[in-house]
Design an enzyme around this catalytic site. Structure first.
Site, PDB file in Angstrom:
ATOM      1  CB  SER A 142      23.975 -14.086 -34.507  1.00  0.00           C
ATOM      2  OG  SER A 142      23.143 -15.218 -33.720  1.00  0.00           O
ATOM      3  CE1 TYR A 155      20.824  -9.899 -33.067  1.00  0.00           C
ATOM      4  CE2 TYR A 155      20.472 -12.325 -33.497  1.00  0.00           C
ATOM      5  CZ  TYR A 155      21.436 -11.053 -32.829  1.00  0.00           C
ATOM      6  OH  TYR A 155      22.646 -11.212 -31.773  1.00  0.00           O
TER       7      TYR A 155
END
Ligand code: NAD
Length: 260
Positions: A142, A155
């Site tokens: 990401s 995350y």
């Protein structure tokens, strides 16, 4: 290009994983699907891939938070298709809260599914890839593998971990015909992101479209979502012979997010 090869895409019943499985199937790869969802819907996806692309497709219900199930899924893929050639570690979840309010069980779940699952799948797939002297490992990281955002402690930690894991695997397998790269998307409109848009709209009294624009413009110079199919196309490229010497890299596909 990938005819006769087999790809396992974790978390491929939805979003980026499904688009990536479709892109690899379109390129000729047999597919092992994985992820949660309605049984009948998943069977429709599986049969649809076979029919549309003339490949073979199977499904594993392995839970990516369970190391033994991950190892079994890799073994089942090799047994069913004869090899596992392209491994796409994509399954992921999200939870958003300040660190002092972040539940410890959510931290554990995100680290297990978004980070440790990739260790377990690569660990199981590597011996076969090295033996066959060919393999492509693609980890869906990401923009949050490269930079931080508030309220995403687990995350961001998991995705930074994925970028590091990618580099180690690349270095170790550099002379075995196996490459390992990370893809770092910005905003992609999938159920995972839709949930965040809905939560923002509710919290701030915005319309869904207003929340969508606010979400995009906060991070990305480009005010549009990356399409899941574009991530699939990048995975196909990284699986190609043209990408044989690309390894250990983290590819941004993020509308300029990390360029700022
Ligand atoms: P999604 O919610 O649409 O899909 C997630 C997939 O993972 C589903 O198939 C789901 O069933 C599966 N999954 C979840 N927990 C699982 C478990 N324990 N075991 C097996 N499968 C499980 O999400 P998405 O947006 O397509 O995200 C896919 C990946 O892309 C994630 O790793 C995410 O972090 C990453 N990513 C997404 C975006 C984005 O904007 N959507 C941006 C950057 C990175």
């Amino acid at each position: 290009m990938l005819k006769g090869k087999t790809a396992l895409v974790t978390g491929s019943t939805s979003g980026i994983g499904l688009a990536t499985a479709r892109a690899l199937a379109a390129d000729g790869a047999n597919i092992m699907l994985n992820g949660f969802g309605d049984k009948a819907e998943i069977e429709k996806l599986r049969a649809g891939l076979e029919k549309e692309f003339g490949i073979r497709a199977k499904y594993s219900a392995a839970d990516m938070s369970k190391p033994a199930e991950i190892a079994d899924m890799v073994a089942a893929t090799e047994k069913e298709f004869g090899s596992l050639d392209v491994l796409v570690n994509n399954a992921g979840i999200q939870f958003v809260a300040n660190i002092e309010d972040f539940p410890a069980d959510k931290w554990d779940a995100i680290i297990a599914i978004n980070l440790s699952s990739s260790f377990h799948s690569i660990r199981a797939a590597m011996p076969g890839m090295k033996k066959r002297k060919w393999g492509r490992i693609i980890n869906i990281a990401s923009a949050h593998g490269l930079v931080a955002s508030a309220q995403k402690v687990a995350y961001v930690a998991a995705k930074h971990g994925i970028v590091g894991l990618t580099k180690v695997v690349a270095v170790e397998a550099a002379n075995d015909g196996v490459t390992c790269n990370a893809i770092c998307p910005g905003w992609v409109l999938t159920p995972l992101v839709q949930k965040q848009i809905d939560a923002r709209a509710q919290a701030k009294g915005q319309s869904p479209r207003e929340a969508e624009i606010a979400l995009l413009s906060e991070k990305q110079p480009m005010h549009q979502f990356t399409k899941p199919e574009n991530i699939g196309a990048l995975a196909v490229f990284l699986s190609s012979d043209a990408a044989a010497s690309i390894t250990g890299s983290a590819y941004s596909i993020d509308g300029g997010w990390v360029a700022q």
